[in-house]
Design an enzyme around this catalytic site. Structure first.
Site, PDB file in Angstrom:
ATOM      1  N   PRO A  49      10.474  -5.472  -2.852  1.00 36.26           N
ATOM      2  CA  PRO A  49      11.719  -6.033  -3.605  1.00 36.26           C
ATOM      3  C   PRO A  49      12.696  -5.644  -2.247  1.00 36.26           C
ATOM      4  O   PRO A  49      12.915  -4.406  -2.299  1.00 36.26           O
ATOM      5  CB  PRO A  49      12.110  -5.559  -4.951  1.00 36.26           C
ATOM      6  CG  PRO A  49      11.541  -4.231  -4.701  1.00 36.26           C
ATOM      7  CD  PRO A  49      10.579  -4.652  -3.722  1.00 36.26           C
ATOM      8  N   ASN A  66       6.021   3.566  -8.040  1.00 36.67           N
ATOM      9  CA  ASN A  66       8.032   3.509  -7.743  1.00 36.67           C
ATOM     10  C   ASN A  66       8.203   2.699  -8.499  1.00 36.67           C
ATOM     11  O   ASN A  66       7.386   2.005  -9.508  1.00 36.67           O
ATOM     12  CB  ASN A  66       7.797   3.178  -5.989  1.00 36.67           C
ATOM     13  CG  ASN A  66       7.726   2.008  -5.594  1.00 36.67           C
ATOM     14  OD1 ASN A  66       6.803   1.753  -5.955  1.00 36.67           O
ATOM     15  ND2 ASN A  66       8.638   1.478  -4.953  1.00 36.67           N
ATOM     16  N   GLU A  69       5.181  -1.180  -5.657  1.00 39.30           N
ATOM     17  CA  GLU A  69       4.562  -2.415  -4.731  1.00 39.30           C
ATOM     18  C   GLU A  69       4.135  -0.208  -3.553  1.00 39.30           C
ATOM     19  O   GLU A  69       3.578  -0.614  -2.812  1.00 39.30           O
ATOM     20  CB  GLU A  69       5.472  -2.355  -3.792  1.00 39.30           C
ATOM     21  CG  GLU A  69       6.801  -2.201  -3.135  1.00 39.30           C
ATOM     22  CD  GLU A  69       8.193  -1.841  -4.123  1.00 39.30           C
ATOM     23  OE1 GLU A  69       9.251  -0.388  -3.760  1.00 39.30           O
ATOM     24  OE2 GLU A  69       8.227  -1.911  -5.642  1.00 39.30           O
ATOM     25  N   CYS A 121       9.229   0.123  -8.820  1.00 34.99           N
ATOM     26  CA  CYS A 121       8.686  -1.676  -8.675  1.00 34.99           C
ATOM     27  C   CYS A 121       7.572  -1.684  -8.429  1.00 34.99           C
ATOM     28  O   CYS A 121       6.901  -3.164  -8.257  1.00 34.99           O
ATOM     29  CB  CYS A 121      10.586  -2.189  -7.684  1.00 34.99           C
ATOM     30  SG  CYS A 121      11.412  -2.669  -8.154  1.00 34.99           S
TER      31      CYS A 121
END
Length: 735
Positions: A430, A280, A284, A282
């Site tokens: 995040p 995705n 993670e 970010c």
């Protein structure tokens, strides 16, 4: 707004802006209590699928409401926004496939728009696309390459903008052995390009070994999976030179990040179903094509109990909240309304969830432990191992009642004969905006700033202070308003002699923490996380290329699945970098925030009274408007043109004194005297208003402050956090 919840002013502001239901006129018609009730009721509705009684559903809804309203656990933003509403799309992250055909590419463009419109972010691997200038047999033309199609998706993202609630975000991944890897690594050299993409290079174990040994490696033709030939010769690159180029670019602009693709797939529990190629936005959440995942985070700052004058972790509470959170996230899969049928099918086959944490730095502060210490790293490992073990146990228990995820027979759990409801259970995401709602530190990041200035109405500035620091400062008697204002200008407490050393040791910020401690912390959390860990390694502006090199290598050594760094002010420096020729210089004016404040002054001219308005961003002039009364159309048009050009210059970082110099003293047909001197013309009048308020050193003329360091919505300083960019003042996020 009347609310009984213990929410900060900033939390309420973010909720009103992005999460609470509004009527057709944009008026908020929902309270935070009603939001959490709406979400809890919608997610508890999944219990009916498993023969729960009405009372059991109601009790589960109350349980979900309690952990959210107490700010002990919050799901990802789409779940908060869309639960119990017609849209009903609750997942934050998706990965879409891109095959080497026009049909696949433009299906991806269409599907991206649908996902962004619903509030999700998308990841792509472009590694299957043929390289630039390859022959296309069907048309006898040549291929334009992966970067060109990234720009197409970037433009589609810009067009959608997710309805003003969440901005479109993408992850673009390219394998290090793709023939276009050099162009990809430098694709964000110009920061105005691919502005809706994060980019990561997928590094293999073989590449890392060859980079370490200073060896060559082969590029691979994505169509044949054989060695790539150009002009009849195999193409080989020196691994160390490519790794060094990645490091240099990351030092300059923060990108590309890297994914250690073999380490990701080494921990993939369903390799018989498919291998990871992308994550995705970010980083993670590694996902298979057409998979989605829903995320949520436990607020560790709430997982404490007071013993005398000190605090300790409340393990019983942490276990209880973990149990509730896993069930909550599993329920989301059932009530979710998916944007595509393929995504619904694949998501339900694997039932991946991602339970993570936020408030880690706040927990350490309460326990009086410095972030950059072995004690903190050891505790991080202990906490995440506890959450991992308990969450897996809970998923296993759910499987006994609800059934295993459908692809269980193709998983490592089948081989071990362990029932599992979810193929993956934990993720460190995040938590930019949900951590603002929870009034805690983000993810597993250190504290970004002890205090910062927030702009409110009428140019009033409020200093937001870390509540733990504020309490200790008042207890010890060193806190003053003047000190807080000075701290707000810094990223560290190191320079403040009036603050006791034991306080400075505990309240370390992102820029105090050496890179190796950032990575060590990421490493221990990754050790007990199914998916990946989203973390930004924030480096000071003076960090060297060698520091980034060591950081990337240590991340690989410690088993991290990926890494993102950001060197303070590196993007502003990149914008300011001197180009060889004027023709190469490209300046992009900063977008206008939705709200600005300013001053209006009346000044007499030979054409009548001129009303000059100067709006500011962070106290610096940002745009100019002027209105001239009782004058002809051509005079009004000329006035507007002058203001537009002056505004364009200010938004492009040109110092106000330069603009004043160009306009002041321009003569006209009807000069007039007024208090303060002779007004020669309309441009002269505008220049004199600018000079009165901002000239002669009153303005810093700081180009960098207008670029990338400040929020485009409210002007507050941005944080590079967990692979994303977030404003803690208003909740703006790029992800």
């Amino acid at each position: 707004m009347n609310t009984q919840l213990k929410l900060s002013e900033n939390a309420i502001k973010v909720l009103e802006r992005r999460y609470l239901i509004k009527d057709n006129q944009g008026k908020v018609i929902e309270t935070p209590e009603e939001l959490f009730q709406r979400v809890a009721k919608a997610i508890a509705g999944a219990e009916k699928n498993y023969e729960a009684t009405d009372d059991e559903v109601e009790n589960k809804a109350k349980e979900f409401y309690d952990v959210m309203s107490n700010l002990e656990f919050l799901p990802n933003s789409p779940t908060l926004m869309n639960s119990g509403r017609p849209l009903g799309q609750l997942s934050a992250c998706f990965v879409l496939p891109i095959e080497d055909s026009m049909e696949s590419i433009f299906d991806a463009v269409k599907n991206t728009a649908l996902i962004h419109k619903s509030g999700g972010g998308t990841g792509f691997s472009f590694s299957k696309l043929r390289p630039k200038n390859s022959v296309v047999a069907s048309t006898s033309g040549v291929a334009s390459g992966p970067i060109s199609f990234m720009k197409v998706i970037n433009a589609a993202t810009e067009a959608v903008k997710q309805g003003g609630t969440r901005r479109g975000a993408n992850m673009g991944v390219l394998r290090v052995d793709h023939p276009d890897i050099l162009e990809f690594i430098s694709s964000k050299e110009d920061l105005s390009e691919l502005n809706n993409f994060n980019i990561s290079v997928a590094l293999t174990d073989d590449f890392m070994r060859k980079a370490e040994n200073d060896e060559y490696y082969d590029l691979i033709d994505p169509r044949t999976q054989n060695i790539y030939y150009k002009n009849g010769n195999p193409v080989r690159l020196k691994a160390k030179e490519i790794f060094d180029l990645i490091i240099k670019q990351a030092w300059k602009t923060g990108e590309p990040g890297v994914m250690f693709i073999d380490q990701m797939n080494g921990k993939n529990p369903i390799t018989k179903v498919g291998l990871f190629e992308a994550t995705n936005p970010c980083g993670e959440q590694p996902l298979l094509p057409y998979e989605s995942c829903n995320l949520g985070s436990i607020n560790l700052s709430k997982m404490v109990r007071k013993i005398g004058d000190s605090f300790e972790i409340d393990w019983d509470k942490l276990e209880r909240v973990t149990k509730i959170a896993v069930r909550f996230l599993d329920n989301v899969i059932d009530v979710n309304k998916y944007p595509l049928s393929q995504i619904e099918e694949n998501t339900k086959k694997n039932r991946k969830i991602g339970l993570g944490v936020m408030g880690w730095a706040d927990l350490l502060v309460q326990l009086r432990i410095s972030y950059d210490s072995l004690e903190a790293v050891d505790l991080g490992e202990k906490v995440m191992r506890f959450i991992q073990e308990k969450s897996h146990l809970i998923s296993s228990e759910l499987a006994k009642k609800r059934g295993n995820f459908p692809n269980w027979s193709k998983s490592i759990y089948y081989d071990k004969n362990i029932p599992m409801r979810n193929a993956t259970v934990t993720t460190i995401a995040p938590t930019g905006t949900i951590s603002i709602i929870a009034s805690c530190s983000s993810g597993i990041e250190p504290i970004f700033a002890i205090c910062y200035v927030r702009n409110v109405m009428d140019q009033t500035e409020l200093t937001e202070v870390n509540p733990y620091f504020e309490n200790q400062g008042r207890e010890k008697g060193f806190l003053t308003k003047k000190l807080l204002e000075r701290i707000a200008e810094k990223n560290s407490l190191k320079e403040f002699d009036e603050i006791p050393e034991d306080i400075k040791k505990i309240y370390v910020t992102s820029f105090d923490v050496a890179p190796e401690w950032h990575i060590k912390m990421q490493g221990v959390f990754q050790k007990y996380t199914d998916n990946a860990v989203s973390k930004t390694i924030n480096l000071p502006s003076y960090a060297k290329v060698e520091d980034v090199d060591r950081t990337y290598k240590l991340a690989y050594k410690l088993g991290c699945k990926g890494i993102t760094i950001y060197r303070d002010k590196s993007r502003t420096e990149q914008v300011l970098s001197v180009r060889k020729t004027v023709a190469e210089l490209k300046i992009t004016p900063m977008e206008r925030p939705s709200t600005l404040s300013g001053i209006t002054e009346k000044i007499k001219t030979g054409y009548g009274n001129l009303y000059v308005t100067v709006n500011t961003l962070n106290g610096k002039p940002f745009e100019v408007f002027a209105q001239i009364g009782k004058s002809g159309y051509s005079t009004m048009a000329d006035t507007e043109a002058i203001c537009r050009l002056a505004s364009l210059g200010l938004r492009s970082g040109i110092g106000v004194d330069k603009i004043i110099d160009q306009l002041i003293g321009i003569g006209g047909a009807s000069p007039v005297f007024q208090e303060g001197g002779l007004i020669m013309s309309i441009p002269d009048a505008i220049a004199k208003v600018l000079n009165k308020h901002f000239g002669e050193g009153k303005n810093l003329n700081s180009f960098k402050d207008l670029y990338f360091e400040h929020c485009p919505d409210c002007g507050a300083k941005l944080e590079y956090d967990g692979g994303c960019v977030v404003c803690r003042s208003c909740g703006y996020s790029k992800c």
